[in-house]
Write a protein that holds these residues in place. Structure first.
Motif, PDB file in Angstrom:
ATOM      1  N   TYR A  91       0.835  -1.203   0.000  1.00 41.55           N
ATOM      2  CA  TYR A  91       0.000   0.000   0.000  1.00 41.55           C
ATOM      3  C   TYR A  91       0.873   1.257   0.000  1.00 41.55           C
ATOM      4  O   TYR A  91       0.650   2.177  -0.788  1.00 41.55           O
ATOM      5  CB  TYR A  91      -0.942   0.018   1.211  1.00 41.55           C
ATOM      6  CG  TYR A  91      -1.673   1.331   1.329  1.00 41.55           C
ATOM      7  CD1 TYR A  91      -2.747   1.623   0.490  1.00 41.55           C
ATOM      8  CD2 TYR A  91      -1.270   2.309   2.236  1.00 41.55           C
ATOM      9  CE1 TYR A  91      -3.404   2.832   0.567  1.00 41.55           C
ATOM     10  CE2 TYR A  91      -1.925   3.526   2.313  1.00 41.55           C
ATOM     11  CZ  TYR A  91      -2.986   3.780   1.478  1.00 41.55           C
ATOM     12  OH  TYR A  91      -3.617   4.992   1.544  1.00 41.55           O
ATOM     13  N   VAL A  92       1.867   1.286   0.861  1.00 41.10           N
ATOM     14  CA  VAL A  92       2.751   2.455   0.934  1.00 41.10           C
ATOM     15  C   VAL A  92       3.480   2.645  -0.388  1.00 41.10           C
ATOM     16  O   VAL A  92       3.593   3.766  -0.889  1.00 41.10           O
ATOM     17  CB  VAL A  92       3.745   2.324   2.112  1.00 41.10           C
ATOM     18  CG1 VAL A  92       4.776   3.432   2.086  1.00 41.10           C
ATOM     19  CG2 VAL A  92       2.980   2.323   3.439  1.00 41.10           C
ATOM     20  N   ASP A  93       3.965   1.555  -0.975  1.00 41.72           N
ATOM     21  CA  ASP A  93       4.646   1.655  -2.268  1.00 41.72           C
ATOM     22  C   ASP A  93       3.710   2.154  -3.358  1.00 41.72           C
ATOM     23  O   ASP A  93       4.097   2.963  -4.204  1.00 41.72           O
ATOM     24  CB  ASP A  93       5.222   0.301  -2.692  1.00 41.72           C
ATOM     25  CG  ASP A  93       6.523  -0.026  -1.989  1.00 41.72           C
ATOM     26  OD1 ASP A  93       7.131   0.888  -1.395  1.00 41.72           O
ATOM     27  OD2 ASP A  93       6.926  -1.203  -2.018  1.00 41.72           O
ATOM     28  N   SER A  94       2.470   1.678  -3.361  1.00 44.89           N
ATOM     29  CA  SER A  94       1.539   2.064  -4.422  1.00 44.89           C
ATOM     30  C   SER A  94       1.136   3.536  -4.322  1.00 44.89           C
ATOM     31  O   SER A  94       0.969   4.206  -5.336  1.00 44.89           O
ATOM     32  CB  SER A  94       0.306   1.167  -4.420  1.00 44.89           C
ATOM     33  OG  SER A  94      -0.454   1.364  -3.252  1.00 44.89           O
ATOM     34  N   VAL A  95       0.977   4.031  -3.113  1.00 43.79           N
ATOM     35  CA  VAL A  95       0.635   5.445  -2.924  1.00 43.79           C
ATOM     36  C   VAL A  95       1.876   6.316  -3.069  1.00 43.79           C
ATOM     37  O   VAL A  95       1.807   7.441  -3.562  1.00 43.79           O
ATOM     38  CB  VAL A  95      -0.022   5.660  -1.537  1.00 43.79           C
ATOM     39  CG1 VAL A  95      -0.235   7.127  -1.240  1.00 43.79           C
ATOM     40  CG2 VAL A  95      -1.322   4.910  -1.446  1.00 43.79           C
ATOM     41  N   GLY A  96       3.003   5.775  -2.634  1.00 37.71           N
ATOM     42  CA  GLY A  96       4.251   6.512  -2.658  1.00 37.71           C
ATOM     43  C   GLY A  96       4.541   7.105  -1.295  1.00 37.71           C
ATOM     44  O   GLY A  96       3.746   7.901  -0.780  1.00 37.71           O
ATOM     45  N   MET A  97       5.635   6.673  -0.688  1.00 36.83           N
ATOM     46  CA  MET A  97       5.990   7.143   0.642  1.00 36.83           C
ATOM     47  C   MET A  97       6.102   8.668   0.685  1.00 36.83           C
ATOM     48  O   MET A  97       5.768   9.297   1.677  1.00 36.83           O
ATOM     49  CB  MET A  97       7.308   6.506   1.085  1.00 36.83           C
ATOM     50  CG  MET A  97       7.610   6.697   2.542  1.00 36.83           C
ATOM     51  SD  MET A  97       9.029   5.724   3.060  1.00 36.83           S
ATOM     52  CE  MET A  97      10.246   7.020   3.122  1.00 36.83           C
ATOM     53  N   GLU A  98       6.529   9.242  -0.421  1.00 42.06           N
ATOM     54  CA  GLU A  98       6.680  10.698  -0.475  1.00 42.06           C
ATOM     55  C   GLU A  98       5.335  11.422  -0.428  1.00 42.06           C
ATOM     56  O   GLU A  98       5.273  12.621  -0.164  1.00 42.06           O
ATOM     57  CB  GLU A  98       7.476  11.120  -1.708  1.00 42.06           C
ATOM     58  CG  GLU A  98       6.822  10.793  -3.028  1.00 42.06           C
ATOM     59  CD  GLU A  98       6.989   9.335  -3.479  1.00 42.06           C
ATOM     60  OE1 GLU A  98       6.367   8.976  -4.502  1.00 42.06           O
ATOM     61  OE2 GLU A  98       7.724   8.570  -2.843  1.00 42.06           O
ATOM     62  N   ASN A  99       4.240  10.690  -0.666  1.00 40.86           N
ATOM     63  CA  ASN A  99       2.905  11.291  -0.633  1.00 40.86           C
ATOM     64  C   ASN A  99       2.194  11.124   0.703  1.00 40.86           C
ATOM     65  O   ASN A  99       1.108  11.663   0.892  1.00 40.86           O
ATOM     66  CB  ASN A  99       2.029  10.678  -1.735  1.00 40.86           C
ATOM     67  CG  ASN A  99       2.577  10.988  -3.107  1.00 40.86           C
ATOM     68  OD1 ASN A  99       3.024  12.094  -3.375  1.00 40.86           O
ATOM     69  ND2 ASN A  99       2.566   9.999  -3.974  1.00 40.86           N
ATOM     70  N   LEU A 100       2.784  10.342   1.606  1.00 41.50           N
ATOM     71  CA  LEU A 100       2.161  10.069   2.893  1.00 41.50           C
ATOM     72  C   LEU A 100       2.908  10.753   4.024  1.00 41.50           C
ATOM     73  O   LEU A 100       4.110  10.956   3.948  1.00 41.50           O
ATOM     74  CB  LEU A 100       2.123   8.563   3.161  1.00 41.50           C
ATOM     75  CG  LEU A 100       1.271   7.723   2.235  1.00 41.50           C
ATOM     76  CD1 LEU A 100       1.501   6.239   2.513  1.00 41.50           C
ATOM     77  CD2 LEU A 100      -0.193   8.068   2.395  1.00 41.50           C
TER      78      LEU A 100
END
Length: 175
Positions: A91-100
């Motif tokens: 989930y984190v990879d799909s959203v992008g850590m830089e976006n969370l």
């Protein structure tokens, strides 16, 4: 003139970030560092069972499960962990850590629907041990909650369940 505007914008952004971090308690800052370190460790990298011991040692609180007297129960809980942990990383990879990003859950009281579980008897005492994660583009709209073990500052649960108005975190000792 452009350089002056750029410097001014950088100062505003830095001040905003510092103001946000000042709202963190010492423990909340440690929780935040745990989760950031965890996701940096697995950025663009798959989890496999050979990494489990290191994950338990540094990031995820699993100690109480390993002390269980039933070997079969321990193995079931470890198997469950090995199945759900990669999903969280995915989930984190799909959203992008830089976006969370994450902040103390207590700062999200304005979102009445989201904060409601923490007003209940079940979760009221857990509030100091939680961070809420959100999309940086929509900081007022929380996505989910992370629960941390207070002594070690390790991640204890990342799934909050609602069963008929009764809220609880899915921890590995419940499997």
């Amino acid at each position: 003139m452009k350089k002056l505007i750029s410097i001014y914008l950088l100062l505003i952004i830095a001040t905003s970030c510092l103001a946000q971090k000042e709202k963190f308690t010492v423990d909340e800052e440690k929780y935040y560092q745990t989760v950031v370190s965890l996701f940096q460790q697995f950025k663009n990298k798959q989890y496999d069972t050979t990494q489990r011991a290191a994950v338990f040692k540094q990031y995820v609180y699993f100690d109480n499960i390993l002390a269980d007297t039933s070997k079969n129960t321990i193995l079931q809980r470890i198997k469950f962990f090995d199945e759900v942990f990669p999903r969280m990383l995915h989930y984190v990879d799909s959203v992008g850590m830089e976006n969370l990003d994450a902040a103390p859950t207590r700062l999200f009281k304005a979102d009445k629907n989201f904060f409601k579980p923490f007003e209940s008897e079940e979760l009221k005492d857990l509030l100091p041990f939680t961070l809420t994660y959100y999309d940086k583009n929509k900081p007022e709209k929380p996505i989910g909650v992370l629960l941390f073990e207070p002594k070690t500052h390790k991640l204890l649960a990342w799934i909050l369940l609602n069963q008929g108005g009764y809220y609880y975190f899915l921890t590995f000792n419940m499997v």
